[in-house]
Design a protein around this motif. Structure first.
Motif, PDB file in Angstrom:
ATOM      1  N   MET A 184     -11.659  -6.500 -18.737  1.00  0.00           N
ATOM      2  CA  MET A 184     -10.821  -7.329 -17.625  1.00  0.00           C
ATOM      3  C   MET A 184     -10.294  -6.667 -16.229  1.00  0.00           C
ATOM      4  O   MET A 184     -10.613  -6.211 -15.602  1.00  0.00           O
ATOM      5  N   ASP A 185     -10.182  -8.423 -15.627  1.00  0.00           N
ATOM      6  CA  ASP A 185      -9.926  -8.286 -14.821  1.00  0.00           C
ATOM      7  C   ASP A 185      -8.957  -8.957 -14.284  1.00  0.00           C
ATOM      8  O   ASP A 185      -8.143  -9.629 -15.333  1.00  0.00           O
ATOM      9  N   GLU A 186      -8.449  -9.233 -12.990  1.00  0.00           N
ATOM     10  CA  GLU A 186      -7.110 -10.187 -12.988  1.00  0.00           C
ATOM     11  C   GLU A 186      -6.992 -11.590 -13.103  1.00  0.00           C
ATOM     12  O   GLU A 186      -5.907 -12.364 -13.578  1.00  0.00           O
ATOM     13  N   GLN A 187      -8.159 -11.865 -13.067  1.00  0.00           N
ATOM     14  CA  GLN A 187      -7.923 -13.034 -13.343  1.00  0.00           C
ATOM     15  C   GLN A 187      -7.798 -13.343 -15.039  1.00  0.00           C
ATOM     16  O   GLN A 187      -6.391 -14.268 -15.527  1.00  0.00           O
ATOM     17  N   GLN A 188      -8.833 -12.678 -15.874  1.00  0.00           N
ATOM     18  CA  GLN A 188      -7.980 -12.417 -17.508  1.00  0.00           C
ATOM     19  C   GLN A 188      -7.222 -11.853 -17.333  1.00  0.00           C
ATOM     20  O   GLN A 188      -5.790 -12.616 -18.688  1.00  0.00           O
ATOM     21  N   TYR A 201       3.810   6.347 -27.344  1.00  0.00           N
ATOM     22  CA  TYR A 201       3.486   6.190 -26.361  1.00  0.00           C
ATOM     23  C   TYR A 201       4.493   6.595 -25.291  1.00  0.00           C
ATOM     24  O   TYR A 201       5.638   5.559 -25.639  1.00  0.00           O
ATOM     25  N   ASP A 202       4.818   7.144 -23.845  1.00  0.00           N
ATOM     26  CA  ASP A 202       5.147   7.651 -23.222  1.00  0.00           C
ATOM     27  C   ASP A 202       5.477   6.254 -21.768  1.00  0.00           C
ATOM     28  O   ASP A 202       5.944   6.124 -21.731  1.00  0.00           O
ATOM     29  N   GLY A 203       4.533   6.322 -22.081  1.00  0.00           N
ATOM     30  CA  GLY A 203       3.553   5.460 -20.651  1.00  0.00           C
ATOM     31  C   GLY A 203       2.342   4.337 -21.582  1.00  0.00           C
ATOM     32  O   GLY A 203       2.386   4.817 -21.934  1.00  0.00           O
ATOM     33  N   TYR A 204       1.821   3.808 -20.538  1.00  0.00           N
ATOM     34  CA  TYR A 204       0.946   3.391 -20.400  1.00  0.00           C
ATOM     35  C   TYR A 204      -1.098   4.070 -20.182  1.00  0.00           C
ATOM     36  O   TYR A 204      -0.669   5.396 -20.074  1.00  0.00           O
ATOM     37  N   TYR A 205      -2.022   4.199 -21.360  1.00  0.00           N
ATOM     38  CA  TYR A 205      -2.959   4.613 -21.096  1.00  0.00           C
ATOM     39  C   TYR A 205      -3.290   4.681 -19.314  1.00  0.00           C
ATOM     40  O   TYR A 205      -2.844   3.511 -19.242  1.00  0.00           O
ATOM     41  N   PRO A 231     -10.237   1.884 -10.872  1.00  0.00           N
ATOM     42  CA  PRO A 231      -9.226   1.608  -9.612  1.00  0.00           C
ATOM     43  C   PRO A 231      -8.692   0.363  -9.796  1.00  0.00           C
ATOM     44  O   PRO A 231      -9.822  -0.545 -10.490  1.00  0.00           O
ATOM     45  N   VAL A 232      -7.940  -0.437 -10.340  1.00  0.00           N
ATOM     46  CA  VAL A 232      -7.450  -1.931  -9.956  1.00  0.00           C
ATOM     47  C   VAL A 232      -7.391  -2.859  -8.195  1.00  0.00           C
ATOM     48  O   VAL A 232      -6.631  -1.644  -7.525  1.00  0.00           O
ATOM     49  N   ARG A 233      -7.802  -3.482  -8.560  1.00  0.00           N
ATOM     50  CA  ARG A 233      -8.147  -4.114  -7.407  1.00  0.00           C
ATOM     51  C   ARG A 233      -8.204  -5.504  -8.013  1.00  0.00           C
ATOM     52  O   ARG A 233      -8.409  -6.378  -8.771  1.00  0.00           O
ATOM     53  N   LEU A 271      -7.511  -7.758 -28.365  1.00  0.00           N
ATOM     54  CA  LEU A 271      -7.141  -7.491 -27.727  1.00  0.00           C
ATOM     55  C   LEU A 271      -7.567  -5.212 -27.858  1.00  0.00           C
ATOM     56  O   LEU A 271      -7.253  -5.086 -29.391  1.00  0.00           O
ATOM     57  N   SER A 272      -8.919  -4.838 -28.019  1.00  0.00           N
ATOM     58  CA  SER A 272      -9.347  -3.578 -27.872  1.00  0.00           C
ATOM     59  C   SER A 272      -7.937  -2.605 -27.535  1.00  0.00           C
ATOM     60  O   SER A 272      -7.735  -2.591 -26.432  1.00  0.00           O
ATOM     61  N   PRO A 273      -7.395  -0.932 -28.012  1.00  0.00           N
ATOM     62  CA  PRO A 273      -6.825  -0.422 -26.971  1.00  0.00           C
ATOM     63  C   PRO A 273      -7.158   0.026 -25.943  1.00  0.00           C
ATOM     64  O   PRO A 273      -6.378  -0.085 -24.566  1.00  0.00           O
ATOM     65  N   PRO A 274      -8.595   0.077 -25.075  1.00  0.00           N
ATOM     66  CA  PRO A 274      -8.993   0.105 -24.367  1.00  0.00           C
ATOM     67  C   PRO A 274      -8.790  -1.095 -23.349  1.00  0.00           C
ATOM     68  O   PRO A 274      -8.901  -1.215 -21.852  1.00  0.00           O
ATOM     69  N   GLU A 275      -8.965  -2.517 -23.646  1.00  0.00           N
ATOM     70  CA  GLU A 275      -8.461  -3.971 -22.816  1.00  0.00           C
ATOM     71  C   GLU A 275      -7.910  -4.106 -22.388  1.00  0.00           C
ATOM     72  O   GLU A 275      -7.032  -3.724 -22.102  1.00  0.00           O
ATOM     73  N   VAL A 276      -6.728  -3.503 -23.951  1.00  0.00           N
ATOM     74  CA  VAL A 276      -5.364  -3.137 -23.440  1.00  0.00           C
ATOM     75  C   VAL A 276      -4.871  -2.459 -21.995  1.00  0.00           C
ATOM     76  O   VAL A 276      -3.565  -2.654 -21.457  1.00  0.00           O
ATOM     77  N   ALA A 277      -5.242  -1.781 -22.816  1.00  0.00           N
ATOM     78  CA  ALA A 277      -5.160  -0.147 -21.631  1.00  0.00           C
ATOM     79  C   ALA A 277      -5.152  -1.007 -20.112  1.00  0.00           C
ATOM     80  O   ALA A 277      -4.631  -0.890 -19.250  1.00  0.00           O
ATOM     81  N   ARG A 278      -6.192  -0.975 -20.024  1.00  0.00           N
ATOM     82  CA  ARG A 278      -6.741  -2.153 -18.278  1.00  0.00           C
ATOM     83  C   ARG A 278      -5.877  -3.372 -18.062  1.00  0.00           C
ATOM     84  O   ARG A 278      -5.624  -3.261 -17.245  1.00  0.00           O
ATOM     85  N   PHE A 279      -6.138  -4.090 -19.365  1.00  0.00           N
ATOM     86  CA  PHE A 279      -4.161  -5.156 -18.928  1.00  0.00           C
ATOM     87  C   PHE A 279      -3.606  -4.740 -18.481  1.00  0.00           C
ATOM     88  O   PHE A 279      -2.845  -5.326 -17.434  1.00  0.00           O
TER      89      PHE A 279
END
Length: 189
Positions: A1-5, A140-144, A149-151, A39-47
């Protein structure tokens, strides 16, 4: 997952939600959640991390002033909803508002003074959390946090220095401009 996606998913959800401004928050929350549960949970977390970073980027005094004028006042929670709303408007409006918040005076919902809450997207703001809950069955109380790092792709444009007067928005909302000047003179004078 990146900013464009991330933007592609947001734009797809925005397209699916339709052009009407009434109940936009509910429709965008629903359509974004629908896209994310594919998406998968890790992909949603990255989103979610990119989604938060986009909202954080618009955490500026000049955009707070715009939110205050458009929404007849604004507190911290409302400003969070407004920042999510800027993301929900799509990449074009988001980018334009970053360059000059006064451009929001040209937005159709603001010009028509239709459902001004169309720019306050509380449900949309938490759609990634809802998608994670739906995918995992856990509350969940928050996001994964993926720990990466997010760039964001482009450096943010420099905010105009304050004090500042948003001429177009002030002309649309003169009473709110007077109220803003009274409450936050350091931003306007």
């Amino acid at each position: 997952m990146d900013e464009q996606q991330c933007w592609e998913i947001i734009e797809a959800a925005r397209d699916d939600a339709g052009q009407a401004w009434d109940h936009l928050d509910e429709r965008l929350e629903h359509t974004l959640t629908r896209h994310l549960v594919k998406l998968s949970p890790p992909e949603v977390a990255r989103f979610a991390e990119f989604f938060r970073a986009l909202q954080h980027r618009v955490n500026r005094e000049d955009l707070f002033m715009a939110a205050f004028l458009i929404h007849h006042g604004c507190d911290d929670d409302g400003f969070g909803d407004f920042r999510a709303g800027l993301v929900g408007l799509g990449r074009d409006w988001y980018t334009r508002a970053l360059q000059d918040p006064d451009v929001l005076a040209e937005h159709p919902a603001v010009r028509a003074r239709a459902d001004i809450s169309a720019l306050m997207l509380a449900g949309f703001r938490y759609a990634p959390e809802r998608a994670l809950e739906e995918l995992t069955g856990e509350e969940y109380d928050g996001y994964y946090d993926s720990g990466e790092p997010v760039r964001l792709d482009d450096p943010p444009p420099q905010a105009a220095p304050v004090p500042r007067r948003l001429e177009k928005l002030a002309a649309l909302f003169p009473r709110q401009q007077a109220y803003l000047r009274e409450l936050y003179p350091q931003l306007t004078e």
